[in-house]
Design a protein around this motif. Structure first.
Motif, PDB file in Angstrom:
ATOM      1  N   ARG A 266      11.471 -14.602  -5.728  1.00  0.00           N
ATOM      2  CA  ARG A 266      11.522 -13.151  -5.913  1.00  0.00           C
ATOM      3  C   ARG A 266      10.228 -12.620  -6.531  1.00  0.00           C
ATOM      4  O   ARG A 266       9.848 -11.474  -6.311  1.00  0.00           O
ATOM      5  CB  ARG A 266      12.719 -12.760  -6.781  1.00  0.00           C
ATOM      6  N   ARG A 267       9.554 -13.430  -7.308  1.00  0.00           N
ATOM      7  CA  ARG A 267       8.330 -12.976  -7.967  1.00  0.00           C
ATOM      8  C   ARG A 267       7.237 -12.686  -6.955  1.00  0.00           C
ATOM      9  O   ARG A 267       6.410 -11.778  -7.164  1.00  0.00           O
ATOM     10  CB  ARG A 267       7.876 -14.012  -8.998  1.00  0.00           C
ATOM     11  N   TYR A 268       7.218 -13.430  -5.839  1.00  0.00           N
ATOM     12  CA  TYR A 268       6.236 -13.148  -4.784  1.00  0.00           C
ATOM     13  C   TYR A 268       6.513 -11.793  -4.142  1.00  0.00           C
ATOM     14  O   TYR A 268       5.587 -11.017  -3.858  1.00  0.00           O
ATOM     15  CB  TYR A 268       6.272 -14.242  -3.711  1.00  0.00           C
ATOM     16  N   VAL A 269       7.781 -11.509  -3.888  1.00  0.00           N
ATOM     17  CA  VAL A 269       8.152 -10.227  -3.282  1.00  0.00           C
ATOM     18  C   VAL A 269       7.861  -9.094  -4.257  1.00  0.00           C
ATOM     19  O   VAL A 269       7.338  -8.038  -3.879  1.00  0.00           O
ATOM     20  CB  VAL A 269       9.632 -10.235  -2.878  1.00  0.00           C
ATOM     21  N   LEU A 270       8.196  -9.306  -5.530  1.00  0.00           N
ATOM     22  CA  LEU A 270       7.937  -8.296  -6.550  1.00  0.00           C
ATOM     23  C   LEU A 270       6.443  -8.001  -6.645  1.00  0.00           C
ATOM     24  O   LEU A 270       6.019  -6.828  -6.686  1.00  0.00           O
ATOM     25  CB  LEU A 270       8.469  -8.789  -7.901  1.00  0.00           C
ATOM     26  N   ALA A 271       5.623  -9.048  -6.659  1.00  0.00           N
ATOM     27  CA  ALA A 271       4.172  -8.869  -6.746  1.00  0.00           C
ATOM     28  C   ALA A 271       3.627  -8.168  -5.509  1.00  0.00           C
ATOM     29  O   ALA A 271       2.752  -7.291  -5.608  1.00  0.00           O
ATOM     30  CB  ALA A 271       3.491 -10.218  -6.943  1.00  0.00           C
ATOM     31  N   SER A 272       4.133  -8.529  -4.335  1.00  0.00           N
ATOM     32  CA  SER A 272       3.639  -7.929  -3.088  1.00  0.00           C
ATOM     33  C   SER A 272       3.955  -6.436  -3.032  1.00  0.00           C
ATOM     34  O   SER A 272       3.092  -5.618  -2.693  1.00  0.00           O
ATOM     35  CB  SER A 272       4.248  -8.646  -1.881  1.00  0.00           C
ATOM     36  N   LEU A 273       5.185  -6.078  -3.352  1.00  0.00           N
ATOM     37  CA  LEU A 273       5.563  -4.664  -3.303  1.00  0.00           C
ATOM     38  C   LEU A 273       4.844  -3.854  -4.376  1.00  0.00           C
ATOM     39  O   LEU A 273       4.444  -2.703  -4.145  1.00  0.00           O
ATOM     40  CB  LEU A 273       7.076  -4.534  -3.466  1.00  0.00           C
ATOM     41  N   ALA A 274       4.667  -4.445  -5.559  1.00  0.00           N
ATOM     42  CA  ALA A 274       3.917  -3.755  -6.606  1.00  0.00           C
ATOM     43  C   ALA A 274       2.472  -3.542  -6.178  1.00  0.00           C
ATOM     44  O   ALA A 274       1.870  -2.498  -6.463  1.00  0.00           O
ATOM     45  CB  ALA A 274       3.978  -4.547  -7.906  1.00  0.00           C
ATOM     46  N   ALA A 275       1.904  -4.526  -5.469  1.00  0.00           N
ATOM     47  CA  ALA A 275       0.530  -4.388  -4.977  1.00  0.00           C
ATOM     48  C   ALA A 275       0.432  -3.273  -3.945  1.00  0.00           C
ATOM     49  O   ALA A 275      -0.542  -2.501  -3.932  1.00  0.00           O
ATOM     50  CB  ALA A 275       0.053  -5.709  -4.383  1.00  0.00           C
ATOM     51  N   VAL A 276       1.435  -3.156  -3.061  1.00  0.00           N
ATOM     52  CA  VAL A 276       1.433  -2.068  -2.075  1.00  0.00           C
ATOM     53  C   VAL A 276       1.497  -0.710  -2.783  1.00  0.00           C
ATOM     54  O   VAL A 276       0.770   0.230  -2.416  1.00  0.00           O
ATOM     55  CB  VAL A 276       2.615  -2.226  -1.098  1.00  0.00           C
ATOM     56  N   ALA A 277       2.368  -0.604  -3.786  1.00  0.00           N
ATOM     57  CA  ALA A 277       2.460   0.653  -4.533  1.00  0.00           C
ATOM     58  C   ALA A 277       1.146   0.970  -5.232  1.00  0.00           C
ATOM     59  O   ALA A 277       0.696   2.129  -5.242  1.00  0.00           O
ATOM     60  CB  ALA A 277       3.601   0.569  -5.553  1.00  0.00           C
ATOM     61  N   ALA A 278       0.508  -0.048  -5.801  1.00  0.00           N
ATOM     62  CA  ALA A 278      -0.765   0.164  -6.486  1.00  0.00           C
ATOM     63  C   ALA A 278      -1.850   0.604  -5.497  1.00  0.00           C
ATOM     64  O   ALA A 278      -2.635   1.519  -5.784  1.00  0.00           O
ATOM     65  CB  ALA A 278      -1.192  -1.108  -7.209  1.00  0.00           C
ATOM     66  N   LEU A 279      -1.906  -0.035  -4.320  1.00  0.00           N
ATOM     67  CA  LEU A 279      -2.910   0.325  -3.320  1.00  0.00           C
ATOM     68  C   LEU A 279      -2.699   1.749  -2.815  1.00  0.00           C
ATOM     69  O   LEU A 279      -3.679   2.484  -2.600  1.00  0.00           O
ATOM     70  CB  LEU A 279      -2.865  -0.663  -2.158  1.00  0.00           C
ATOM     71  N   ALA A 280      -1.448   2.140  -2.610  1.00  0.00           N
ATOM     72  CA  ALA A 280      -1.175   3.516  -2.174  1.00  0.00           C
ATOM     73  C   ALA A 280      -1.607   4.517  -3.246  1.00  0.00           C
ATOM     74  O   ALA A 280      -2.180   5.569  -2.937  1.00  0.00           O
ATOM     75  CB  ALA A 280       0.307   3.673  -1.859  1.00  0.00           C
ATOM     76  N   ALA A 281      -1.329   4.195  -4.516  1.00  0.00           N
ATOM     77  CA  ALA A 281      -1.744   5.072  -5.606  1.00  0.00           C
ATOM     78  C   ALA A 281      -3.267   5.161  -5.691  1.00  0.00           C
ATOM     79  O   ALA A 281      -3.832   6.250  -5.907  1.00  0.00           O
ATOM     80  CB  ALA A 281      -1.161   4.572  -6.925  1.00  0.00           C
ATOM     81  N   ILE A 282      -3.951   4.035  -5.514  1.00  0.00           N
ATOM     82  CA  ILE A 282      -5.419   4.028  -5.543  1.00  0.00           C
ATOM     83  C   ILE A 282      -5.979   4.837  -4.379  1.00  0.00           C
ATOM     84  O   ILE A 282      -6.977   5.562  -4.527  1.00  0.00           O
ATOM     85  CB  ILE A 282      -5.945   2.588  -5.519  1.00  0.00           C
ATOM     86  N   ALA A 283      -5.344   4.758  -3.209  1.00  0.00           N
ATOM     87  CA  ALA A 283      -5.790   5.542  -2.060  1.00  0.00           C
ATOM     88  C   ALA A 283      -5.694   7.040  -2.357  1.00  0.00           C
ATOM     89  O   ALA A 283      -6.590   7.820  -2.003  1.00  0.00           O
ATOM     90  CB  ALA A 283      -4.956   5.187  -0.830  1.00  0.00           C
ATOM     91  N   ILE A 284      -4.605   7.448  -3.010  1.00  0.00           N
ATOM     92  CA  ILE A 284      -4.470   8.860  -3.385  1.00  0.00           C
ATOM     93  C   ILE A 284      -5.563   9.256  -4.374  1.00  0.00           C
ATOM     94  O   ILE A 284      -6.153  10.340  -4.284  1.00  0.00           O
ATOM     95  CB  ILE A 284      -3.073   9.117  -3.981  1.00  0.00           C
ATOM     96  N   LEU A 285      -5.869   8.359  -5.303  1.00  0.00           N
ATOM     97  CA  LEU A 285      -6.922   8.631  -6.289  1.00  0.00           C
ATOM     98  C   LEU A 285      -8.284   8.777  -5.623  1.00  0.00           C
ATOM     99  O   LEU A 285      -9.062   9.675  -5.963  1.00  0.00           O
ATOM    100  CB  LEU A 285      -6.976   7.493  -7.314  1.00  0.00           C
TER     101      LEU A 285
END
Length: 422
Positions: free
Chosen positions: A262-281
């Protein structure tokens, strides 16, 4: 299915109107506050105070319910919420709203705990899953429906605040007129940070960070939309899309977490959220369609994180600790939602509205990094020894109070399997 739902249909109808009011009032306040020129710090405090009141309600509302009874307590809580909703439409003052919002959070915790305990009392082991799923769906429909109403009214008049009051009063009726016996006394859940961290460091740290990110966006997302020039209808659409798409992503995300660490899935989804936030920035999109699209990608990933983190904690918990661990994580999430808006408001004031996503990006990078770090220090629980991943959260927030965790069918499922070895 009809036989299972008929005994609780009236209560579920009341729940729908409760969350209609919550969705409408929760979006209406920041939109109206932005139009009135309230500062980002004050608007952030609306979320901070609500979360503070909700956490306190999880601790102290059960004591009040045990003293005066479920029906009287529910009527009192919902009457207070309705009065507050109407008062905020009549008396438009920023600091008064902050104080009243804390009382709303406290009363909301009380009303949800009563509804969930009532549903739990009426559910059998055979119908628990059906009732739980239907309850989750009702909360989703209510929150999204309440938010969408903002686009059909004038936020500068008291009309929408009056609609909130009407929804809350209707929500009171099913339990007020019910002839069913009151449920058993509510149970309070103690927050033990040391035990939570010992059980699962990733879930403990991750849920605190998820609470910070979701609290910041959930409270200040409407403020962000207003500051970048979106109309109230577009703001409602932006927030509703993230909820709806996040709900659709819950099942595939949960399935993925059931099939691997589950930690791999958690890390992957958190990374997607972070990348989307960085794209908005980085892009600072002026086109509303592009902006809403990027925010929707962000919300889709961010709204799946909480249930997976809870599932990971329960993988390491003994069967009798399911409610205690999940309830403790719920309260820890509440602490994060207090911190998030408190940080986000001043950062938006100093650096601009788009910097709201700097707060969420940093939090999600922290989730991803810590999950990967801990995956090297501790083996995952074998797939055959795990329970199923939990159901959805609404707007990235758990829909249950500690009392509602008793309703979750996983509470029974975990009793049927041995506790995994460390």
């Amino acid at each position: 299915m009809r036989r299972n739902l008929l005994p609780v249909l009236a209560l579920l109808l009341g729940t729908l109107f409760l969350f209609l009011g919550n969705g409408l009032h929760g979006l209406l306040l920041p939109v109206r506050g932005s139009a009135e020129g309230y500062s980002n710090e004050v608007l952030g405090l609306l979320g901070t105070s609500w979360a503070s009141g909700f956490v306190l309600g999880c601790f102290y509302a059960p004591k009040l319910v045990m003293r005066i009874g479920h029906v009287r307590a529910f009527s009192g809580f919902i009457a207070m919420i309705a009065i507050i909703a109407l008062t905020t439409g009549i008396f438009v003052d920023d600091y008064a709203w902050v104080g009243l919002r804390a009382l709303t959070g406290f009363c909301t915790a009380g009303t949800q705990m009563i509804i969930e305990s009532w549903l739990n009392e009426r559910a059998s082991n055979e119908s628990r899953g059906t009732i739980f799923s239907f309850y989750i769906s009702i909360t989703l429909i209510g929150v999204v429906g309440g938010q969408m109403i903002v686009g059909f009214g004038d936020t500068l008049t008291p009309i929408l605040f009056m609609c909130c009051g009407i929804f809350y009063c209707i929500a009171m009726l099913p339990t007020t007129f019910s002839v069913a016996a009151s449920p058993q006394p509510l149970k309070s859940v103690k927050l033990d940070l040391r035990q939570l961290y010992k059980n699962s460091p990733v879930s403990c740290v991750g849920i605190l960070l998820i609470g910070i990110a979701n609290g910041a966006y959930g409270t200040l997302g409407a403020v962000f939309g207003s500051r970048v020039g979106l109309a109230p209808g577009s703001i409602a659409a932006m927030l509703s899309f993230t909820i709806f798409l996040g709900a659709l992503a819950q099942m595939p995300a949960g399935k993925a977490s059931d099939m691997t660490d589950r930690r791999y899935v958690l890390a992957s989804l958190a990374a997607v959220a972070a990348l989307a936030a960085i794209a908005i920035l980085v892009i600072n999109p002026a086109n509303p369609i592009l902006l809403i699209g990027l925010v929707a990608v962000y919300g889709t990933a961010a709204n799946t994180l909480y249930p997976i983190a809870v599932a990971h904690a329960n993988d390491f918990a003994s069967p009798e600790e399911f409610v205690k661990v999940s309830g403790g994580l719920l309260l820890l999430f509440g602490i994060g939602t207090i911190i998030g808006p408190t940080l986000g408001g001043p950062i938006m004031t100093m650096f601009g509205p788009y910097k709201l996503f700097a707060v969420t990006a940093i939090a999600h990078v922290g989730v991803a990094a810590y999950a990967m770090f801990r995956s090297r220090l501790r083996a995952a629980v074998p797939i055959e020894d795990r329970g199923p991943a939990p159901g959805l959260s609404v707007a990235g927030h758990p829909v249950n109070t500690p009392e509602g965790l008793q309703l979750d069918p996983r509470a029974n499922l975990q009793e049927e399997r041995p506790a995994p070895a460390e």
